[in-house]
Motif scaffolding. Structure first.
Motif, PDB file in Angstrom:
ATOM      1  N   THR A  36       0.839  -1.187   0.000  1.00 26.10           N
ATOM      2  CA  THR A  36       0.000   0.000   0.000  1.00 26.10           C
ATOM      3  C   THR A  36       0.877   1.240   0.000  1.00 26.10           C
ATOM      4  OG1 THR A  36      -1.850   1.104   1.125  1.00 26.10           O
ATOM      5  CG2 THR A  36      -0.148   0.147   2.521  1.00 26.10           C
ATOM      6  N   GLY A  37       0.285   2.354  -0.386  1.00 17.89           N
ATOM      7  CA  GLY A  37       1.049   3.602  -0.516  1.00 17.89           C
ATOM      8  C   GLY A  37       0.708   4.244  -1.841  1.00 17.89           C
ATOM      9  N   ASN A  38       1.714   4.404  -2.702  1.00 10.74           N
ATOM     10  CA  ASN A  38       1.456   4.950  -4.031  1.00 10.74           C
ATOM     11  C   ASN A  38       0.587   4.017  -4.869  1.00 10.74           C
ATOM     12  OD1 ASN A  38       3.041   7.340  -3.711  1.00 10.74           O
ATOM     13  ND2 ASN A  38       4.876   6.086  -3.912  1.00 10.74           N
ATOM     14  N   THR A  39       0.721   2.699  -4.620  1.00 14.03           N
ATOM     15  CA  THR A  39      -0.085   1.707  -5.330  1.00 14.03           C
ATOM     16  C   THR A  39      -0.638   0.707  -4.335  1.00 14.03           C
ATOM     17  OG1 THR A  39       1.309   1.900  -7.307  1.00 14.03           O
ATOM     18  CG2 THR A  39      -0.086  -0.054  -7.134  1.00 14.03           C
ATOM     19  N   ASP A  40      -1.953   0.429  -4.416  1.00 14.68           N
ATOM     20  CA  ASP A  40      -2.569  -0.605  -3.586  1.00 14.68           C
ATOM     21  C   ASP A  40      -2.531  -1.919  -4.347  1.00 14.68           C
ATOM     22  OD1 ASP A  40      -3.156   1.148  -1.510  1.00 14.68           O
ATOM     23  OD2 ASP A  40      -5.064   1.738  -2.422  1.00 14.68           O
ATOM     24  N   LEU A  41      -1.818  -2.898  -3.801  1.00 14.49           N
ATOM     25  CA  LEU A  41      -1.617  -4.167  -4.494  1.00 14.49           C
ATOM     26  C   LEU A  41      -1.823  -5.318  -3.518  1.00 14.49           C
ATOM     27  CD1 LEU A  41      -0.611  -5.573  -7.154  1.00 14.49           C
ATOM     28  CD2 LEU A  41       1.675  -5.540  -6.129  1.00 14.49           C
ATOM     29  N   LEU A  42      -2.630  -6.300  -3.917  1.00 14.02           N
ATOM     30  CA  LEU A  42      -2.870  -7.492  -3.108  1.00 14.02           C
ATOM     31  C   LEU A  42      -2.902  -8.700  -4.020  1.00 14.02           C
ATOM     32  CD1 LEU A  42      -3.607  -8.935  -0.438  1.00 14.02           C
ATOM     33  CD2 LEU A  42      -6.017  -8.496  -1.005  1.00 14.02           C
ATOM     34  N   THR A  43      -2.040  -9.676  -3.774  1.00 12.24           N
ATOM     35  CA  THR A  43      -2.056 -10.932  -4.523  1.00 12.24           C
ATOM     36  C   THR A  43      -2.131 -12.085  -3.532  1.00 12.24           C
ATOM     37  OG1 THR A  43       0.369 -11.140  -4.564  1.00 12.24           O
ATOM     38  CG2 THR A  43      -0.668  -9.945  -6.385  1.00 12.24           C
TER      39      THR A  43
ATOM     40  N   GLN B 175      -5.203 -14.971  -7.306  1.00  8.85           N
ATOM     41  CA  GLN B 175      -5.827 -13.696  -7.640  1.00  8.85           C
ATOM     42  C   GLN B 175      -4.893 -12.546  -7.321  1.00  8.85           C
ATOM     43  OE1 GLN B 175      -9.561 -13.829  -5.400  1.00  8.85           O
ATOM     44  NE2 GLN B 175     -10.658 -14.340  -7.281  1.00  8.85           N
ATOM     45  N   GLY B 176      -4.992 -11.497  -8.113  1.00  7.07           N
ATOM     46  CA  GLY B 176      -4.228 -10.288  -7.872  1.00  7.07           C
ATOM     47  C   GLY B 176      -5.081  -9.069  -8.150  1.00  7.07           C
ATOM     48  N   ARG B 177      -5.067  -8.110  -7.220  1.00  4.92           N
ATOM     49  CA  ARG B 177      -5.830  -6.861  -7.379  1.00  4.92           C
ATOM     50  C   ARG B 177      -4.882  -5.673  -7.295  1.00  4.92           C
ATOM     51  NH1 ARG B 177     -11.492  -6.922  -6.421  1.00  4.92           N
ATOM     52  NH2 ARG B 177     -12.311  -8.991  -5.926  1.00  4.92           N
ATOM     53  N   LYS B 178      -5.072  -4.745  -8.213  1.00  7.21           N
ATOM     54  CA  LYS B 178      -4.306  -3.498  -8.212  1.00  7.21           C
ATOM     55  C   LYS B 178      -5.286  -2.345  -8.265  1.00  7.21           C
ATOM     56  CE  LYS B 178      -0.600  -1.021 -10.615  1.00  7.21           C
ATOM     57  NZ  LYS B 178       0.347  -1.035 -11.765  1.00  7.21           N
ATOM     58  N   SER B 179      -5.280  -1.533  -7.194  1.00  4.33           N
ATOM     59  CA  SER B 179      -6.223  -0.422  -7.054  1.00  4.33           C
ATOM     60  C   SER B 179      -7.662  -0.906  -7.175  1.00  4.33           C
ATOM     61  CB  SER B 179      -5.933   0.657  -8.106  1.00  4.33           C
ATOM     62  OG  SER B 179      -4.622   1.169  -7.932  1.00  4.33           O
ATOM     63  N   GLY B 180      -7.929  -2.099  -6.611  1.00  2.00           N
ATOM     64  CA  GLY B 180      -9.280  -2.645  -6.570  1.00  2.00           C
ATOM     65  C   GLY B 180      -9.707  -3.450  -7.775  1.00  2.00           C
TER      66      GLY B 180
END
Length: 268
Positions: A63-70, A94-99
């Motif tokens: 998180t920060g400049n880019t929200d990333l969750l994999t 699954q991978g999410r970038k900025s939702g």
């Protein structure tokens, strides 16, 4: 960035654990290869009769400049007897970038293996798969074949050769042609090598060649490799590589993909 991974194995589950295993296999279809025959399968074949189950989870959050969750979840349940070896395997990546999803792929696979002789085994399988990265909305497989044990007497070094066929039903969202549905018969063949390099290092490699029996230009080459370093009796460091080559991919999709996974595994 934070990465978390856990790995657990448990034996002889009660009825609720078995139902939970089947539920996970249904809910977590996998993002992997079309067949499941890896060093993990070979190791399970050498265990005593009974139930064996494992769960594996990778999480990466930024998180920060880019929200990333994999996330990558893998589940496996094996049952062994003197004659049969059956297992269910499932995974979801699954991978999410900025939702928004940028990775969404999965598969569920079930296989039964029966010893015909000391050197020859029969196997049958079913599989359900999806992978939005290559525009694959749905893939259903039913197949079987013969597996040959080419090095049965040395448990530290094993080679298997598999020859078979499968019915493949696919639905693809092609960028030019729209939704395309195909039903074909593919020849599916593989060779597997597993080795125990020393007490702490194991390695495995499996290569697949799958071709449309009516159109030889329509073929796939798949590779799964792994190298595992056991740090302690309970802690291990696995490194996995997946390679996929499709000679006739959907419009706008590259012919090849490479995936590399690593992390820590804990057994208890």
């Amino acid at each position: 960035m934070k990465t978390v991974k856990f790995y657990t194995i448990f034996r002889h589950p009660n009825l609720s654990q078995i139902c939970f295993a089947l539920l996970l296999a249904y809910c977590f279809p996998l993002a992997a290869q079309v067949n499941i025959f890896t060093g993990e399968t070979v190791r399970q074949m050498q265990l005593e009769a009974g139930w064996y189950n494992s769960i594996n989870l990778d999480l990466t959050y930024r998180t920060g400049n880019t929200d990333l969750l994999t996330s990558r979840t893998r589940f496996r349940s094996d049952y062994l007897s003197k004659t049969y070896h059956g297992f269910i395997f499932g995974s979801l990546q699954q991978g999410r970038k900025s939702g928004a999803f940028f990775i969404n792929q999965g598969m569920a696979h079930a296989r039964i293996i029966r010893n015909l002789t000391q050197h020859v085994l029969f196997e049958s399988f079913v599989q359900k798969q999806f992978n939005e990265s290559i525009l694959l909305s749905d893939r259903n497989l039913v197949g079987g074949g013969i597996r040959f044990d080419l090095h049965p007497s040395n448990f530290k070094f094993n080679i298997y050769l598999g020859i078979g066929a499968m019915s493949e039903h696919e639905r693809i969202n092609d960028k030019d042609g729209g939704e395309i549905t195909t039903r074909i018969i593919r020849s599916t063949n593989y060779i597997n090598w597993t080795g125990q390099l020393d007490e702490r290092i194991t390695t495995s490699a499996t290569g697949y060649y799958q071709v449309n029996t009516q159109r030889l230009r329509d073929y796939r080459v798949l590779f799964e490799g792994s190298l595992t370093f056991r740090l302690t009796t309970k802690l291990a460091f696995p490194l996995r590589v997946n390679f996929r080559y499709d000679n006739e991919p959907p419009t706008g999709i590259r012919k090849h993909d490479v995936e590399i996974f690593n992390g820590l595994g804990y057994t208890f």
